[in-house]
Design a protein around this motif. Structure first.
Motif, PDB file in Angstrom:
ATOM      1  N   GLY A  81       0.862  -1.172   0.000  1.00  0.00           N
ATOM      2  CA  GLY A  81       0.000   0.000   0.000  1.00  0.00           C
ATOM      3  C   GLY A  81       0.902   1.225   0.000  1.00  0.00           C
ATOM      4  O   GLY A  81       2.129   1.098  -0.006  1.00  0.00           O
ATOM      5  N   ASP A  82       0.287   2.410   0.035  1.00  0.00           N
ATOM      6  CA  ASP A  82       1.143   3.606   0.012  1.00  0.00           C
ATOM      7  C   ASP A  82       1.675   3.950   1.411  1.00  0.00           C
ATOM      8  O   ASP A  82       2.399   4.931   1.593  1.00  0.00           O
ATOM      9  CB  ASP A  82       0.412   4.796  -0.619  1.00  0.00           C
ATOM     10  CG  ASP A  82      -0.774   5.282   0.223  1.00  0.00           C
ATOM     11  OD1 ASP A  82      -0.888   4.871   1.399  1.00  0.00           O
ATOM     12  OD2 ASP A  82      -1.573   6.082  -0.301  1.00  0.00           O
ATOM     13  N   THR A  84       0.111   4.916   4.129  1.00  0.00           N
ATOM     14  CA  THR A  84      -0.559   5.943   4.946  1.00  0.00           C
ATOM     15  C   THR A  84      -1.673   5.353   5.812  1.00  0.00           C
ATOM     16  O   THR A  84      -2.251   6.061   6.637  1.00  0.00           O
ATOM     17  CB  THR A  84      -1.180   7.031   4.041  1.00  0.00           C
ATOM     18  OG1 THR A  84      -2.157   6.417   3.184  1.00  0.00           O
ATOM     19  CG2 THR A  84      -0.126   7.703   3.180  1.00  0.00           C
ATOM     20  N   GLY A  85      -1.986   4.061   5.632  1.00  0.00           N
ATOM     21  CA  GLY A  85      -3.171   3.499   6.308  1.00  0.00           C
ATOM     22  C   GLY A  85      -2.862   2.684   7.545  1.00  0.00           C
ATOM     23  O   GLY A  85      -3.779   2.178   8.180  1.00  0.00           O
ATOM     24  N   PRO A 157       3.285   0.636  -4.988  1.00  0.00           N
ATOM     25  CA  PRO A 157       2.014   0.584  -4.258  1.00  0.00           C
ATOM     26  C   PRO A 157       0.867   0.258  -5.207  1.00  0.00           C
ATOM     27  O   PRO A 157       0.833   0.746  -6.338  1.00  0.00           O
ATOM     28  CB  PRO A 157       1.875   1.996  -3.687  1.00  0.00           C
ATOM     29  CG  PRO A 157       3.246   2.582  -3.702  1.00  0.00           C
ATOM     30  CD  PRO A 157       3.953   1.949  -4.873  1.00  0.00           C
ATOM     31  N   ARG A 162      -3.875   1.600   0.993  1.00  0.00           N
ATOM     32  CA  ARG A 162      -3.112   2.429   1.923  1.00  0.00           C
ATOM     33  C   ARG A 162      -2.327   1.569   2.902  1.00  0.00           C
ATOM     34  O   ARG A 162      -1.443   2.042   3.598  1.00  0.00           O
ATOM     35  CB  ARG A 162      -4.055   3.395   2.639  1.00  0.00           C
ATOM     36  CG  ARG A 162      -4.742   4.367   1.645  1.00  0.00           C
ATOM     37  CD  ARG A 162      -5.842   5.169   2.300  1.00  0.00           C
ATOM     38  NE  ARG A 162      -5.310   5.965   3.384  1.00  0.00           N
ATOM     39  CZ  ARG A 162      -5.838   6.016   4.603  1.00  0.00           C
ATOM     40  NH1 ARG A 162      -6.917   5.336   4.886  1.00  0.00           N
ATOM     41  NH2 ARG A 162      -5.281   6.763   5.531  1.00  0.00           N
ATOM     42  N   ARG A 163      -2.702   0.296   3.024  1.00  0.00           N
ATOM     43  CA  ARG A 163      -1.931  -0.656   3.840  1.00  0.00           C
ATOM     44  C   ARG A 163      -1.419  -1.764   2.922  1.00  0.00           C
ATOM     45  O   ARG A 163      -2.032  -2.039   1.889  1.00  0.00           O
ATOM     46  CB  ARG A 163      -2.805  -1.384   4.851  1.00  0.00           C
ATOM     47  CG  ARG A 163      -3.580  -0.587   5.819  1.00  0.00           C
ATOM     48  CD  ARG A 163      -4.478  -1.582   6.581  1.00  0.00           C
ATOM     49  NE  ARG A 163      -5.423  -0.907   7.434  1.00  0.00           N
ATOM     50  CZ  ARG A 163      -5.230  -0.689   8.734  1.00  0.00           C
ATOM     51  NH1 ARG A 163      -4.137  -1.112   9.320  1.00  0.00           N
ATOM     52  NH2 ARG A 163      -6.141  -0.052   9.445  1.00  0.00           N
ATOM     53  N   CYS A 475      -7.999  -2.008   3.755  1.00  0.00           N
ATOM     54  CA  CYS A 475      -6.688  -1.522   3.308  1.00  0.00           C
ATOM     55  C   CYS A 475      -6.793  -0.262   2.451  1.00  0.00           C
ATOM     56  O   CYS A 475      -5.778   0.311   2.065  1.00  0.00           O
ATOM     57  CB  CYS A 475      -5.962  -2.627   2.534  1.00  0.00           C
ATOM     58  SG  CYS A 475      -5.625  -4.054   3.554  1.00  0.00           S
ATOM     59  N   GLY A 476      -8.015   0.141   2.127  1.00  0.00           N
ATOM     60  CA  GLY A 476      -8.170   1.269   1.210  1.00  0.00           C
ATOM     61  C   GLY A 476      -8.301   2.624   1.916  1.00  0.00           C
ATOM     62  O   GLY A 476      -8.267   2.707   3.133  1.00  0.00           O
TER      63      GLY A 476
END
Ligand SMILES: [Zn+2]
Length: 476
Positions: A81-82, A84-85, A157, A162-163, A475-476
C-alpha cells in the motif's frame, strides 16, 4: 436510494464470472496435490507452496518460499500500500490437509477434485484450500489492478491500497504448526505481523429458524493436555484386587467425562443474544435458556433447538470441556496392572488458566487423587480478537452488502487454528473469516476432516467479492 458503492463494484459481472472460473480451477489444482499431514514421505506440502508461488509469479509478484523442515513448504507474498493506512492486513492460510482414503466411503476420489452436482469435491475443499484459493484470487485481482495502471505489483504501491496486504500460507497446521505458522512466528515474524489477520472457519452462513446467520470467528478455545498416571498394585489375575490400576483408570475416565458447569463468555453472550433477537418469542426463550443459570434447562434447550451437529459444538462452547481420549493399562491377561495412563484433552474458555484446569482435574479425581500423578503434556491459551473496530466493521458491512438478509455475529470455535501462533505469540488480532453462503441444509461442520468434503460453486461465487470488499475496504 442507491446502495453505497463497494470496491467489488469496480469489476463488472463478466469479470467476476471469469474470476470465479479461475478460482474454481485454482482450487482444483490445489486439491489434486495430496498435501497430507503427517506427510509420508514429506514433499507434497512443498509442492503446494511451489504451486502457489508459481501462480503468484505469473501475476508479477515475488513470493518467497520457505522450507521450515525438509519437504514442508510455506509461501508468502506482499502487496504494497502507500503506507498511509497503518500496518498490513494478513491473509493467513494453511495448505496441508488431514488424510483421506476413498475406501472410507468417499463418493468422489478425495484428491481428484471432481466438479459434480454444483460442488467441488475433495480433501481440503473446506479445510482450507477454498480459502487459500479465495485469498490468492483477491491478491491476484489487486495485482492486476497495478498492472493495468502500468505498475510493478511486486514493488509499486497498488492503486487504492493504503496498507500492505500480506498473504502467507503454511504447512503443518493440522498437527499444531511446529513446521508451519509456529515456525514462522519464531523465525520469520515479518511474514505474519499485521494489524489484523483473516484466517479459516468463520464467515460461513448457518441457517436457523428461517434466518441466515454468519458467525465470524473472534475467539477460539485453548487446550491443555494432561496424562494422568494412575497407580495401583501389581498382582495375579486369579485373585482380583480393588487397587487394580485399570479399575481405577476406568473410574478416572468416568469422572473426567462428566460435562462441566456451563459458563457464558462475552462472545457467546453476544452470539446467543444476536440469534434470540430475531427469533419468535418461544424460540428466543430457548436460546436465552442456553445462556441461562440452569444447566438442565440449558441442555434441554440445546436438545430442542439444535440439530446434533450444532448441539455438540454449542455444548462445547459454553463450558470448559474434558475428553478422555487415550487409556493405557495392562501387560497380560493374568497380570493385574499396577500402572495405567489416561490422557485427557481439556479445551478451555477465555478466562480459564492452566492452574484452573489442574484444580478442576484434581477436584474430579477426588479420593483417587492420592493414587494419581498429573503430567502436563502441552497447552495453548484461548485466543480472542475484538468484535469491533475497522476490520470487524469491514467484515460485517461486506456480509450485509452481499446478503441483505444475512445476520453477522461474533462467534467462538471449540478447536484450535494457526491463530494460536499469530494471536498468542505475535499479538495479531486474528479472525476466522472465510466467507461462504451455503446451500440450505449443507452439513458444513461435518465436512471438516470428514468424508465427501466439498464446497458449493455458488458458495464460492458469493464469497470471492465479499473477501475482496473486506480486504479493499480495510486496506483502502
Ligand atoms: Zn484448517
Amino acid at each position: 436510494m442507491a446502495a453505497t458503492p463497494r470496491p467489488s463494484d469496480t469489476l463488472d459481472g463478466a469479470a467476476w464470472a471469469a474470476a470465479h472460473d479461475e478460482l474454481v480451477e485454482l482450487l482444483r489444482d490445489l486439491i489434486r496435490i495430496p498435501s497430507v499431514n503427517p506427510p509420508d514421505p514429506p514433499g507434497p506440502e512443498l509442492d503446494a507452496a511451489n504451486l502457489i508461488a508459481t501462480r503468484l509469479r505469473t501475476e508479477g509478484l515475488e513470493p518467497e518460499v520457505l522450507e521450515p523442515a525438509p519437504g514442508r513448504g510455506a509461501v508468502s507474498a506482499r502487496l504494497r500500500g502507500d503506507g498511509t493506512g497503518g500496518d498490513a492486513l494478513l491473509l493467513l492460510a494453511h495448505h496441508d490437509v488431514v488424510p483421506a482414503r476413498v475406501e472410507d466411503g468417499w463418493t468422489h476420489e478425495p484428491f481428484a477434485a471432481d466438479v459434480a452436482d454444483g460442488y467441488v469435491w475433495g480433501r481440503g475443499a473446506v479445510d482450507m484450500k477454498q480459502m487459500v484459493a479465495l485469498e490468492m484470487m483477491v491478491v491476484t485481482l489487486l495485482a492486476r489492478r497495478a498492472r493495468a495502471a502500468g505498475l510493478d505489483p511486486a514493488r509499486d504501491p497498488i492503486p487504492g491500497l493504503r496498507r500492505d496486504v500480506l498473504f502467507t500460507c503454511t504447512a503443518d497446521e493440522e498437527a499444531g504448526g511446529r513446521d508451519g505458522a509456529r515456525w514462522l512466528a519464531d523465525h520469520r515474524p515479518d511474514l505474519l505481523r499485521a494489524a489484523g489477520a483473516l484466517n479459516e472457519c468463520g464467515g460461513v452462513s448457518m441457517e436457523l429458524a428461517g434466518h441466515r446467520f454468519y458467525p465470524i470467528q473472534v475467539a477460539e478455545k485453548g487446550f491443555e493436555v494432561f496424562k494422568i498416571h494412575v497407580h495401583g498394585t501389581w498382582g495375579h489375575g486369579s485373585m482380583p484386587r480393588d487397587d487394580n490400576a485399570a479399575v481405577r483408570a476406568a473410574e478416572v475416565v468416568r469422572r473426567m467425562a462428566i460435562p462441566g458447569e456451563p459458563r457464558l463468555t462475552e462472545v457467546m453472550r453476544r452470539f446467543l443474544d444476536g440469534i434470540a433477537a430475531v427469533l419468535p418469542p418461544d424460540q428466543a426463550a430457548l436460546v436465552e435458556a442456553i445462556g441461562g443459570e440452569d444447566p438442565r434447562r440449558a441442555e434441554a434447550a440445546i436438545h430442542t433447538l439444535c440439530d446434533p451437529m450444532y448441539a455438540r459444538a454449542l455444548r462445547a462452547l459454553v463450558r470448559d470441556s474434558i475428553s478422555p481420549d487415550v487409556i493405557h493399562a495392562g501387560v497380560k491377561y493374568n497380570v493385574i496392572p499396577g500402572e495405567a495412563v489416561v490422557e485427557i484433552d481439556v479445551r478451555t474458555l477465555p478466562g480459564t488458566t492452566p492452574d484452573d484446569v489442574r484444580e478442576e482435574v484434581l477436584a474430579r479425581l477426588g479420593d483417587l487423587a492420592p493414587h494419581c500423578e498429573l503430567e502436563h503434556v502441552i497447552g495453548r491459551p484461548p485466543v480472542s480478537a475484538p468484535a469491533d473496530g475497522p476490520l470487524w466493521d469491514a467484515m460485517v458491512d461486506a456480509i450485509r452488502a452481499h446478503d441483505p438478509d444475512g445476520i453477522p455475529l461474533p462467534a467462538m470455535v471449540p478447536f484450535a487454528t494457526d491463530a494460536k501462533s499469530t494471536s498468542v505469540i505475535l499479538g495479531v488480532p486474528t479472525y476466522g473469516f472465510a466467507p461462504l453462503r451455503l446451500e440450505p441444509g449443507e452439513r458444513f461442520l461435518e465436512r471438516f476432516h470428514g468424508v465427501d468434503e466439498r464446497v458449493g460453486l455458488d458458495a464460492l461465487q458469493w464469497g470471492l467479492p465479499v473477501l475482496y470488499d473486506v480486504v479493499a475496504t480495510f486496506c483502502g
